[in-house]
Design a protein around this motif. Structure first.
Motif, PDB file in Angstrom:
ATOM      1  N   ARG A   1       0.847  -1.196   0.000  1.00  0.00           N
ATOM      2  CA  ARG A   1       0.000   0.000   0.000  1.00  0.00           C
ATOM      3  C   ARG A   1       0.881   1.244   0.000  1.00  0.00           C
ATOM      4  NH1 ARG A   1      -4.704  -0.649   0.296  1.00  0.00           N
ATOM      5  NH2 ARG A   1      -4.885  -2.305   1.831  1.00  0.00           N
ATOM      6  N   GLY A   2       0.521   2.196  -0.840  1.00  0.00           N
ATOM      7  CA  GLY A   2       1.303   3.420  -0.963  1.00  0.00           C
ATOM      8  C   GLY A   2       2.410   3.341  -2.000  1.00  0.00           C
ATOM      9  N   ARG A   3       2.601   2.158  -2.578  1.00  0.00           N
ATOM     10  CA  ARG A   3       3.589   1.953  -3.644  1.00  0.00           C
ATOM     11  C   ARG A   3       2.873   1.312  -4.822  1.00  0.00           C
ATOM     12  NH1 ARG A   3       8.579   3.611  -3.183  1.00  0.00           N
ATOM     13  NH2 ARG A   3       9.546   1.797  -4.070  1.00  0.00           N
ATOM     14  N   LYS A   4       3.420   1.501  -6.007  1.00  0.00           N
ATOM     15  CA  LYS A   4       2.888   0.806  -7.182  1.00  0.00           C
ATOM     16  C   LYS A   4       3.514  -0.579  -7.207  1.00  0.00           C
ATOM     17  CE  LYS A   4       4.052   4.570  -9.351  1.00  0.00           C
ATOM     18  NZ  LYS A   4       4.383   5.636 -10.237  1.00  0.00           N
ATOM     19  N   LEU A   5       2.761  -1.553  -7.690  1.00  0.00           N
ATOM     20  CA  LEU A   5       3.246  -2.922  -7.718  1.00  0.00           C
ATOM     21  C   LEU A   5       3.261  -3.453  -9.145  1.00  0.00           C
ATOM     22  CD1 LEU A   5       4.109  -5.518  -6.211  1.00  0.00           C
ATOM     23  CD2 LEU A   5       1.676  -6.072  -5.991  1.00  0.00           C
ATOM     24  N   VAL A   6       4.414  -4.001  -9.530  1.00  0.00           N
ATOM     25  CA  VAL A   6       4.555  -4.738 -10.786  1.00  0.00           C
ATOM     26  C   VAL A   6       4.386  -6.204 -10.398  1.00  0.00           C
ATOM     27  CG1 VAL A   6       6.123  -5.394 -12.645  1.00  0.00           C
ATOM     28  CG2 VAL A   6       6.154  -3.046 -11.760  1.00  0.00           C
ATOM     29  N   LEU A   7       3.222  -6.766 -10.695  1.00  0.00           N
ATOM     30  CA  LEU A   7       2.941  -8.169 -10.408  1.00  0.00           C
ATOM     31  C   LEU A   7       3.021  -8.908 -11.733  1.00  0.00           C
ATOM     32  CD1 LEU A   7       2.045 -10.226  -8.204  1.00  0.00           C
ATOM     33  CD2 LEU A   7      -0.309  -9.720  -8.882  1.00  0.00           C
TER      34      LEU A   7
ATOM     35  N   GLY B   1       8.797   4.512  -7.725  1.00  0.00           N
ATOM     36  CA  GLY B   1       7.698   4.154  -6.835  1.00  0.00           C
ATOM     37  C   GLY B   1       7.152   2.749  -6.983  1.00  0.00           C
ATOM     38  N   TYR B   2       7.864   1.884  -7.715  1.00  0.00           N
ATOM     39  CA  TYR B   2       7.390   0.518  -7.953  1.00  0.00           C
ATOM     40  C   TYR B   2       8.075  -0.494  -7.041  1.00  0.00           C
ATOM     41  CZ  TYR B   2       5.621   2.146 -12.497  1.00  0.00           C
ATOM     42  OH  TYR B   2       4.959   2.801 -13.495  1.00  0.00           O
ATOM     43  N   GLU B   3       7.330  -1.518  -6.688  1.00  0.00           N
ATOM     44  CA  GLU B   3       7.871  -2.753  -6.124  1.00  0.00           C
ATOM     45  C   GLU B   3       7.589  -3.838  -7.148  1.00  0.00           C
ATOM     46  OE1 GLU B   3       9.727  -3.094  -3.507  1.00  0.00           O
ATOM     47  OE2 GLU B   3       9.485  -1.045  -2.785  1.00  0.00           O
ATOM     48  N   VAL B   4       8.332  -4.929  -7.096  1.00  0.00           N
ATOM     49  CA  VAL B   4       8.203  -6.004  -8.079  1.00  0.00           C
ATOM     50  C   VAL B   4       7.968  -7.317  -7.349  1.00  0.00           C
ATOM     51  CG1 VAL B   4       9.377  -7.297  -9.915  1.00  0.00           C
ATOM     52  CG2 VAL B   4       9.765  -4.823  -9.682  1.00  0.00           C
ATOM     53  N   VAL B   5       7.018  -8.103  -7.846  1.00  0.00           N
ATOM     54  CA  VAL B   5       6.769  -9.458  -7.355  1.00  0.00           C
ATOM     55  C   VAL B   5       6.525 -10.343  -8.569  1.00  0.00           C
ATOM     56  CG1 VAL B   5       5.244 -10.970  -6.016  1.00  0.00           C
ATOM     57  CG2 VAL B   5       5.770  -8.673  -5.165  1.00  0.00           C
ATOM     58  N   GLY B   6       7.262 -11.452  -8.656  1.00  0.00           N
ATOM     59  CA  GLY B   6       7.076 -12.416  -9.728  1.00  0.00           C
ATOM     60  C   GLY B   6       6.233 -13.588  -9.252  1.00  0.00           C
ATOM     61  N   VAL B   7       5.530 -14.218 -10.191  1.00  0.00           N
ATOM     62  CA  VAL B   7       4.669 -15.356  -9.864  1.00  0.00           C
ATOM     63  C   VAL B   7       4.797 -16.413 -10.953  1.00  0.00           C
ATOM     64  CG1 VAL B   7       2.314 -16.151  -9.354  1.00  0.00           C
ATOM     65  CG2 VAL B   7       2.953 -13.767  -8.875  1.00  0.00           C
ATOM     66  N   SER B   8       5.008 -17.673 -10.541  1.00  0.00           N
ATOM     67  CA  SER B   8       4.879 -18.800 -11.465  1.00  0.00           C
ATOM     68  C   SER B   8       4.392 -20.000 -10.666  1.00  0.00           C
ATOM     69  CB  SER B   8       6.202 -19.113 -12.174  1.00  0.00           C
ATOM     70  OG  SER B   8       7.013 -19.946 -11.385  1.00  0.00           O
TER      71      SER B   8
ATOM     72  N   ASN C   1      -1.854   0.153  -8.827  1.00  0.00           N
ATOM     73  CA  ASN C   1      -1.542   1.449  -8.220  1.00  0.00           C
ATOM     74  C   ASN C   1      -1.472   1.373  -6.698  1.00  0.00           C
ATOM     75  OD1 ASN C   1      -4.182   1.729  -7.167  1.00  0.00           O
ATOM     76  ND2 ASN C   1      -4.840   3.119  -8.782  1.00  0.00           N
ATOM     77  N   GLU C   2      -1.225   2.523  -6.087  1.00  0.00           N
ATOM     78  CA  GLU C   2      -1.016   2.608  -4.636  1.00  0.00           C
ATOM     79  C   GLU C   2      -2.231   2.180  -3.827  1.00  0.00           C
ATOM     80  OE1 GLU C   2       1.561   5.712  -6.725  1.00  0.00           O
ATOM     81  OE2 GLU C   2      -0.476   4.932  -6.954  1.00  0.00           O
ATOM     82  N   GLU C   3      -3.403   2.196  -4.429  1.00  0.00           N
ATOM     83  CA  GLU C   3      -4.638   1.784  -3.739  1.00  0.00           C
ATOM     84  C   GLU C   3      -5.038   0.342  -4.060  1.00  0.00           C
ATOM     85  OE1 GLU C   3      -4.799   5.034  -5.463  1.00  0.00           O
ATOM     86  OE2 GLU C   3      -3.932   5.699  -3.576  1.00  0.00           O
TER      87      GLU C   3
END
Length: 152
Positions: free
Chosen positions: A28-34, A63-70, A126-128
């Motif tokens: 929350r409060g950061r953008k996420l690259v999922l 402002g991005y965080e990154v999380v990968g999924v497989s 987005n942040e929300e």
């Protein structure tokens, strides 16, 4: 089911390679690259992960965080992260719950043959917690994926 732009992403994302719960509210409060990718240590998936790794500081600065999924196991993710020095978590979605919930699992054609599997997809959240952009299939340029995100 397929998530669309404007949809709220699910709160529970899954467990990372260390067995830690990963939740949307963690970002929350950061953008996420999922980003969803088919398989650890394959050429396209490695190129994509390394693009995100090589531009990780720039992504964080924007402002991005990154999380990968497989659907690979946590053990596979540990080896993949160590081998390529990936600084972000990888969710081991072995039951395909998040893959299916987000619409990143389905029919695809590989070498002229229809199969079911992971559809390479990146959600910019987005942040929300709302999906702002989706890159799917051939839209994802694996070798330049970080640049795609930064220039959007």
């Amino acid at each position: 089911m397929r998530m669309n732009i404007g949809d709220k992403a699910p709160e529970i994302l899954g467990k990372d390679e260390q067995g830690r719960d990963i939740r949307l509210s963690d970002y929350r409060g950061r953008k996420l690259v999922l980003y969803f990718y088919p398989k650890d240590n394959t050429s396209g998936c490695t190129a994509e992960a390394c693009s995100l790794r090589d531009h990780y500081n720039e992504l964080q600065g924007a402002g991005y965080e990154v999380v990968g999924v497989s659907k690979d196991s946590a053990a596979s993710h540990v080896k993949f992260k160590e081998k390529h020095e990936l600084p972000f978590p990888l969710i081991a979605d072995v039951d395909k719950e998040l893959l299916q919930a987000m619409g990143a699992w389905g029919e695809k054609v590989m070498y002229g043959k229809k199969t079911e599997g992971t559809i390479r997809t990146t959600f910019i959240i987005n942040e929300e917690g709302v999906i702002e952009q989706i890159f799917a299939g051939k839209q994802v340029k694996t070798k330049e994926h970080a640049e795609q995100i930064l220039s959007r």
